[in-house]
Design a protein around this motif. Structure first.
Motif, short mmCIF file in Angstrom:
data_model
loop_
_atom_site.label_atom_id
_atom_site.label_comp_id
_atom_site.label_asym_id
_atom_site.label_seq_id
_atom_site.Cartn_x
_atom_site.Cartn_y
_atom_site.Cartn_z
N ILE A 77 0.84 -1.20 0.00
CA ILE A 77 0.00 0.00 0.00
C ILE A 77 0.88 1.24 0.00
O ILE A 77 1.68 1.46 0.92
CB ILE A 77 -0.92 0.01 1.23
N GLN A 78 0.71 2.08 -1.01
CA GLN A 78 1.48 3.32 -1.09
C GLN A 78 0.73 4.51 -0.50
O GLN A 78 1.34 5.43 0.01
CB GLN A 78 1.86 3.60 -2.55
N THR A 79 -0.60 4.48 -0.60
CA THR A 79 -1.43 5.52 0.01
C THR A 79 -2.56 4.84 0.79
O THR A 79 -3.32 4.06 0.21
CB THR A 79 -2.03 6.45 -1.06
N LEU A 80 -2.63 5.13 2.07
CA LEU A 80 -3.69 4.60 2.92
C LEU A 80 -4.60 5.75 3.35
O LEU A 80 -4.15 6.68 4.03
CB LEU A 80 -3.11 3.92 4.16
N ALA A 81 -5.84 5.71 2.91
CA ALA A 81 -6.82 6.73 3.28
C ALA A 81 -7.74 6.15 4.34
O ALA A 81 -8.38 5.11 4.13
CB ALA A 81 -7.63 7.17 2.06
N ILE A 82 -7.81 6.79 5.50
CA ILE A 82 -8.63 6.32 6.61
C ILE A 82 -9.80 7.27 6.80
O ILE A 82 -9.62 8.43 7.20
CB ILE A 82 -7.81 6.24 7.92
N ASP A 83 -10.99 6.81 6.48
CA ASP A 83 -12.20 7.59 6.75
C ASP A 83 -12.62 7.30 8.19
O ASP A 83 -13.33 6.33 8.46
CB ASP A 83 -13.30 7.20 5.77
N ALA A 84 -12.16 8.15 9.10
CA ALA A 84 -12.45 7.96 10.52
C ALA A 84 -13.56 8.88 11.00
O ALA A 84 -13.71 9.10 12.21
CB ALA A 84 -11.18 8.19 11.35
N THR A 85 -14.38 9.39 10.07
CA THR A 85 -15.47 10.27 10.47
C THR A 85 -16.53 9.52 11.27
O THR A 85 -17.35 10.14 11.96
CB THR A 85 -16.13 10.90 9.23
#
Length: 450
Positions: A77-85
């Motif tokens: 994984i080069q970009t990890l986007a965490i939607d923690a809303t």
């Protein structure tokens, strides 16, 4: 300036020695220093997780797709986007732990992690859980820094989660343009659409849009020169300003990037008159970078009044004077981006730098207050706080002080002028309008002021 330890540990033999001696083993950072493109995530493997939610925000997925990001699949994984809303209770935090733990085992070297949280608070328990995400990501950033990876948080205000808005954030925080930015928590706000130079097209005005104009002070070397070159890559016409003694490198820079120049001491009133005339000829400013600064280091007990006055004149008074004159002359265009170079010394203080730390802290207060009137005209103002950057200034430091500056951060190395220039280019771009009145630290998550 060569970081000999960084070079040494790139070889297997060097790594073995460093490991045996318990020395830091910094990873050479991957950096982006080309012009900004519409598909900044192209070629990157992206994973999106959403603890506490049914799934990631559709707008986040749309932003990733628009930027060319591809699903990670089985690749690192080069970009990890965490939607923690959706992290608003203890169960959601447990889900954050589980999902992030799985993802971290698959992170590539030099990976970028961006977490999104919500500024909308419910009761005290929800507020506590939302704040917990900030601490979680900051700690994670310190763990993954040894792999050249970074992690940051954007706190989304209500209405700030459109695909276009999130794409503006991902262009920087989701890519190697943010290689030396880590552990930051920034407010990302909703912004109304404003018709400014940057949004007016040939179709809406009936004429071709002119090039945006930028002013960079202290442009003859280090961070200033890197910034002028970087803004020129994005198509801006750059007015390069520095002291008369730096005329030769200033002329070479302006010729190389097709910019304009002014060799003048901006602490002199007649020099500011010259600057105003030069800006008027260029049609006003769209980007203003207050980079020029000096140091006159001594402990307070031994500091001469002249040392105090000199630092105040360059680092603070000149900025206030230039801005006031620009406003009076109407030369700061609607939608302008203003960036002030602060320092982690302005956040944490530094022994022997009461004058320098005072001016750099002053700029933090300045951008917070000035953001309000600029916002009414579609403009923004932010401060950049560099940490240890490999420049002529840090080259003059004693060896052990220099080594401490390099190693006391999560990435175990100094930054480069290009790292700061990339952050400035991000703040100068239309997509960074949701960010204003804030301080962006370019310090590798320095322990100073953390």
């Amino acid at each position: 300036m060569t970081d000999r330890l960084l070079s040494f540990v790139q070889h297997p033999f060097g790594r073995r020695i460093a490991r045996a001696l318990h020395l830091p083993q910094p990873v050479r950072l991957q950096r982006r220093m080309d012009a900004t493109s519409d598909r900044e995530l192209a070629g990157r493997s992206v994973l999106t997780i959403a603890p506490g939610s049914v799934g990631p925000m559709p707008s986040l997925l749309a932003a990733i797709t628009a930027l060319g990001g591809g699903a990670a699949g089985d690749a690192p994984i080069q970009t990890l986007a965490i939607d923690a809303t959706g992290c608003r209770d203890i169960a959601a935090l447990r889900a954050l732990f589980e999902q992030a733990q799985f993802a971290v085992t698959r992170l590539a070297m030099n990976a970028r992690v961006l977490a999104l949280t919500s500024a909308a608070m419910g009761d005290a328990a929800e507020a506590a859980c939302a704040q917990a995400v900030n601490g979680f990501v900051r700690a994670l950033a310190k763990e993954i820094g040894r792999r050249g990876a970074t992690a940051n948080v954007l706190v989304l205000q209500e209405g700030a989660a459109s695909a276009e808005s999130l794409a503006g954030a991902l262009r920087f925080f989701g890519t190697d343009r943010s290689a030396y930015v880590s552990g930051q928590v920034l407010a990302w706000r909703k912004t109304p659409e404003a018709v400014t130079h940057e949004t007016m097209t040939h179709e809406t005005t009936g004429r071709a849009p002119r090039s945006r104009v930028a002013l960079v002070t202290g442009a003859a070397g280090g961070i200033g020169m890197a910034t002028a070159r970087r803004l020129a890559l994005d198509g801006l016409r750059v007015l390069c300003v520095d002291v008369p003694a730096a005329r030769q490198p200033l002329e070479a820079l302006a010729a190389d990037i097709g910019g304009a120049l002014l060799a003048a001491d901006l602490t002199a009133s007649d020099a500011v008159d010259e600057l105003i005339d030069a800006i008027r000829r260029l049609g006003g400013l769209d980007v203003l970078v207050h980079n020029a600064g000096i140091t006159r280091d001594r402990t307070l007990a031994r500091m001469a009044p002249a040392d105090w006055d000199a630092v105040m004149a360059v680092n603070l008074t000149a900025i206030l004077t230039i801005d006031a004159r620009l406003e009076a002359a109407g030369l700061l265009n609607d939608g302008a981006r203003e960036i002030c170079l602060s320092s982690i010394s302005g956040i944490a203080g530094n022994a022997g730098q009461t004058n320098y730390s005072a001016t750099k802290a002053a700029l933090i207060g300045y951008v917070a207050a000035r953001a309000i009137p600029l916002d009414a005209r579609g403009g923004t103002i932010n401060a950049i706080a560099p940490g240890f950057i490999e420049t002529a200034m840090t080259r003059r430091m004693p060896l052990m002080v220099r080594e401490a500056g390099r190693r006391l951060n999560a990435l175990k190395q100094g930054g480069t002028p290009a790292d700061v220039a990339e952050a400035i280019a991000f703040l100068a771009a239309p997509g960074a309008r949701p960010l204003t009145g804030q301080v962006l630290r370019v310090c590798g998550q320095s322990l100073l002021g953390a």
